[in-house]
Scaffold this motif. Sequence first.
Motif, short mmCIF file in Angstrom:
data_model
loop_
_atom_site.label_atom_id
_atom_site.label_comp_id
_atom_site.label_asym_id
_atom_site.label_seq_id
_atom_site.Cartn_x
_atom_site.Cartn_y
_atom_site.Cartn_z
N ASP A 109 0.85 -1.19 0.00
CA ASP A 109 0.00 0.00 0.00
C ASP A 109 0.89 1.25 0.00
O ASP A 109 2.02 1.21 0.50
CB ASP A 109 -0.90 0.02 1.23
N PHE A 110 0.36 2.33 -0.53
CA PHE A 110 1.18 3.55 -0.54
C PHE A 110 0.33 4.79 -0.34
O PHE A 110 -0.89 4.80 -0.54
CB PHE A 110 2.02 3.66 -1.81
N PHE A 111 1.02 5.87 0.05
CA PHE A 111 0.47 7.20 0.14
C PHE A 111 1.28 8.09 -0.80
O PHE A 111 2.51 8.06 -0.78
CB PHE A 111 0.56 7.72 1.58
N LEU A 112 0.58 8.87 -1.64
CA LEU A 112 1.23 9.67 -2.67
C LEU A 112 0.84 11.13 -2.53
O LEU A 112 -0.34 11.44 -2.30
CB LEU A 112 0.84 9.14 -4.06
N ILE A 113 1.83 12.00 -2.66
CA ILE A 113 1.61 13.44 -2.71
C ILE A 113 1.94 13.92 -4.12
O ILE A 113 3.06 13.72 -4.60
CB ILE A 113 2.50 14.18 -1.70
N SER A 114 0.98 14.53 -4.78
CA SER A 114 1.21 15.14 -6.09
C SER A 114 1.17 16.64 -5.89
O SER A 114 0.12 17.21 -5.56
CB SER A 114 0.14 14.70 -7.10
N ILE A 115 2.30 17.29 -6.11
CA ILE A 115 2.45 18.69 -5.72
C ILE A 115 2.86 19.53 -6.92
O ILE A 115 3.68 19.10 -7.76
CB ILE A 115 3.47 18.81 -4.55
N ASN A 116 2.28 20.72 -7.03
CA ASN A 116 2.54 21.60 -8.17
C ASN A 116 2.70 23.03 -7.66
O ASN A 116 1.72 23.77 -7.53
CB ASN A 116 1.37 21.51 -9.17
N PRO A 117 3.94 23.45 -7.32
CA PRO A 117 4.14 24.79 -6.78
C PRO A 117 3.69 25.91 -7.71
O PRO A 117 3.31 27.00 -7.24
CB PRO A 117 5.66 24.85 -6.54
N ASN A 118 3.74 25.69 -9.04
CA ASN A 118 3.27 26.71 -9.98
C ASN A 118 1.75 26.72 -10.11
O ASN A 118 1.19 27.65 -10.69
CB ASN A 118 3.90 26.50 -11.35
N SER A 179 8.44 29.74 -7.68
CA SER A 179 8.82 31.13 -7.87
C SER A 179 9.03 31.83 -6.53
O SER A 179 8.59 31.36 -5.48
CB SER A 179 7.74 31.86 -8.68
N ASN A 180 9.66 32.97 -6.60
CA ASN A 180 9.99 33.74 -5.39
C ASN A 180 8.92 34.79 -5.16
O ASN A 180 9.12 35.98 -5.37
CB ASN A 180 11.37 34.37 -5.56
N GLN A 181 7.73 34.33 -4.69
CA GLN A 181 6.63 35.24 -4.40
C GLN A 181 6.39 35.29 -2.90
O GLN A 181 6.60 34.31 -2.18
CB GLN A 181 5.34 34.78 -5.11
N GLU A 182 5.90 36.43 -2.43
CA GLU A 182 5.72 36.62 -0.98
C GLU A 182 4.67 35.67 -0.42
O GLU A 182 4.86 35.06 0.64
CB GLU A 182 5.35 38.07 -0.69
N VAL A 183 3.52 35.54 -1.11
CA VAL A 183 2.45 34.62 -0.70
C VAL A 183 2.17 33.68 -1.86
O VAL A 183 1.99 34.14 -3.00
CB VAL A 183 1.17 35.38 -0.30
N ASN A 228 11.91 31.54 0.63
CA ASN A 228 12.80 31.85 -0.47
C ASN A 228 13.36 30.56 -1.07
O ASN A 228 13.82 29.69 -0.32
CB ASN A 228 13.96 32.73 -0.01
N PRO A 229 13.33 30.45 -2.37
CA PRO A 229 13.93 29.25 -2.98
C PRO A 229 15.40 29.16 -2.59
O PRO A 229 16.15 30.14 -2.69
CB PRO A 229 13.78 29.51 -4.49
N PRO A 230 15.84 28.00 -2.09
CA PRO A 230 17.24 27.87 -1.66
C PRO A 230 18.16 27.71 -2.87
O PRO A 230 17.72 27.51 -4.01
CB PRO A 230 17.22 26.59 -0.83
N THR A 231 19.44 27.78 -2.60
CA THR A 231 20.42 27.43 -3.64
C THR A 231 20.30 25.94 -3.91
O THR A 231 20.53 25.11 -3.03
CB THR A 231 21.84 27.77 -3.18
N ARG A 232 19.90 25.60 -5.11
CA ARG A 232 19.71 24.18 -5.45
C ARG A 232 20.98 23.66 -6.12
O ARG A 232 21.11 23.63 -7.33
CB ARG A 232 18.50 24.01 -6.37
N LEU A 233 21.93 23.29 -5.28
CA LEU A 233 23.19 22.74 -5.77
C LEU A 233 23.46 21.42 -5.06
O LEU A 233 23.62 21.38 -3.84
CB LEU A 233 24.34 23.71 -5.52
N SER A 234 23.47 20.34 -5.83
CA SER A 234 23.76 19.01 -5.30
C SER A 234 24.91 18.40 -6.08
O SER A 234 24.95 18.48 -7.31
CB SER A 234 22.52 18.10 -5.42
N THR A 357 8.86 28.20 -16.62
CA THR A 357 8.47 29.37 -15.84
C THR A 357 7.03 29.22 -15.34
O THR A 357 6.28 28.36 -15.80
CB THR A 357 8.57 30.66 -16.67
N LYS A 358 6.65 30.07 -14.40
CA LYS A 358 5.29 30.05 -13.87
C LYS A 358 4.28 30.37 -14.97
O LYS A 358 3.12 29.97 -14.92
CB LYS A 358 5.16 31.03 -12.71
N GLU A 359 4.72 31.08 -16.01
CA GLU A 359 3.83 31.43 -17.12
C GLU A 359 3.72 30.30 -18.15
O GLU A 359 3.04 30.45 -19.17
CB GLU A 359 4.33 32.71 -17.82
#
Length: 814
Positions: A109-118, A179-183, A228-234, A357-359
Amino acid sequence: MKNTLFVLVAFLCISTISSQEKKFVNLKRAKIAPKIDGVLDDQAWQEAEEAKDFVQFRPDVGVKETLDEQTIVKVTYDDNAVYFSAFMRDDPSKIMKQFTTRDNFGQADFFLISINPNNDGQNDTEFLVFTTGTQADAIVTSNGNEDWGWNAVWDSAVKIVENGWIAEIKIPYSALRFSNQEVQTWGINYHRRYMRDNRQYTWNPIDLASGKKIGLMHGEIRGIENINPPTRLSLYPFASAITRSFDGENDSDANFGMDIKYGITENFTLDATLVPDFSQAGFDDVELNLGPFEQEFSEQRQFFTEGVDLFSKGNLFYSRRIGNSPSAYPTLGANESVTKYPNNVKVINALKLSGRTKEGLGVAFFNAITEKTEATIKDNTSQNTRKEVVEPLANYNILVVDKQFNGNSSVSLVNTNVMRDGGFRDANVTAGLFDINNKKNTYNYEGAIKVSNVNYKGIDETTTGVSGGLGFNKISGNYRFGVDYEMADKKFDINDMGIQFRNNFSNFSTYASYQTFKPTEKLNNYRINMWFNYERLFRPSTYTNKNLGINFNAQTKKLLNFGGNMNWQIGKQFDYWEPRTDGRYFTFNNGFNMNAWIGTNRAKKFSFMTRQGFATLFDKDRNVFVHFWAVDPTIRLTDKFSLSYSYQYDRGNGGRGYVTTANNDDIIFGERLQKTITNSISGNYNFNSFHGLSLTFRNYWSTVDYDYDLYTLENDGSTINTSGYNVDNIGFNPNVNFNTWNLDFRYSWQFAPGSQLTALYRNSLFNFDNMSKENFFNSIDTLFDQPIEHIFSLRMVYYIDYNNIKNVFKKKNS
């Protein structure tokens, strides 16, 4: 003109806007981040709103969950991550929990999160946790498929309790693009799957009959503030060691390199592999190929399978071209022979840049460089050797620009380019694409125009080819249909970076289907699909073939799957590719094939699938009969140990095909008996969700035995066997005994988040001779007389997150 006007009016009539009320929760920032331990006693969970009242969408639609199977999800966030908790009521004795490796479902069995920040309905990221604690993650591609090759680093914990099970999840912002939006308001949905009876529920309802992309049916989490979006460096430094032995020769090699993921902006990521190492990629399922086209292999290298959705636009990118076998063969003089010809070309480095992009503007760029590769040639008289370049230094590029709009449509521009050093050929392909749904997601309009340019630098000549297509589809409801047209001229060629089996075609196709989305009295679902294809050459506009078919699939209430299909090649068929000579064709009449299959419930400890079928020609002058059957049993001995076996037997008698081209351009065909047996085994033992053993084995054996008298292809496409050609006088023996053996035994250990140690033992055998009358066991004996290749490799990858390093230095400074 009237038809065009009708389509435009219809499009406007059906393009009315419809909306679905979305569920939502308001988020509260956590003062103290919850501990990811599977225990829901954190203060953050006491203050969070609940997401509940899940609704079934498979196999039934709209059924509400009962109180004893209730699902309650909560969400919170802080400066570093978004956190989820899910409490799923259930009877613990019924919870399925087969251990698997990452991204492999098995029976849990599983639990799934489908997430869309845009929150654009098209670009979802999925995170799954199974009842065993195993993780899976994927990016949902633009066509709705899931890219399981994508991997992120995130944290989760699972606990089985007396009245169900609990999942806690932490997703760092570095694993998401936003994106870097306040809300911010993010699109989201939660799935819960019961493997014992295949039920699946979601928080925000899903209607598969609507034709909408699932991302358009998300709910929302609102009120995410001041993140704030972090520095995404891996960084993924790796080290590998490999040792080989073959036919008395031994060699060893060590390799050090690094893969890099860097977020250039909030939504765009650069992936690079420096000094690539593909030594542990899986083996290919090689088959005996008697046809006029190359065999297509699936991609086994992770760098080329992860995050390649945009690159697949237009079907112009076949990643196996990069690092494949050389593109040329040496030019031999008198008394010369090739003593060493490389099987593949080494990839020096590769990178991918992609994002959206968000657009809705998506951009993807890919580049790879392969090294100069030489073959060794020996003069058999003087014994001197020389080298000749069979693949020069080469550069591969692909650029994709894709604009999404209306939440369900897109237009794209794609360009692929291959540049080779020296006198070798260069290639360039450009395509414009559109894929448009109306606002109600009931109809789809798609089309493409593609132009290829191949520059033969040795003779200073450029060849330009064109391909294109148009399609119209009804994509919602129980009844669906579509019509499609595709064409390509004789000069269209994408094979430097893509894969194309043939050009010079002008094809029409249509289909109609009926499918259920709610169970009937005895079935969970069923689908009937019919199709008709009519094909011609593009130039000259000449008929080649037509076919009509039907397919049926169904599932019972007890999860028994069954189905079958039939296909009829109507009347005389003209095959312009089997003769291997431009303008010549081979004819046959009324080809017919049929097969059926049945598969039992995979949730049971023992399950199997079996398939059976046949093919023939309704032709008074031919005696053709091909039949096959296969069985694939699977046994789950424990929740940690499972074993699968696959056996397939094919026997075809009376088939005719190309053998060679003899004197005076006579095209020689032969009538043949072909037998093939394929045995495959796969087994897995997982100690826990972090490390385990896996075994993959395949033996493929095929023989081809030609009738003694061979045939000559006539100008009208018929064949005659009165020209005097036979097996003994064409200069070689065409009979074939082809046998391959591949075995991989692998141990994998995820010793830290994103970090893995893998040990692989591989052995392989190969034999090709003319002993076509040998039986299976004699052929196996001959195979084991051949030299065996043994390979042992060890590879370690370590994950380094730049943000963790930065935080360590901040703490030291403070």
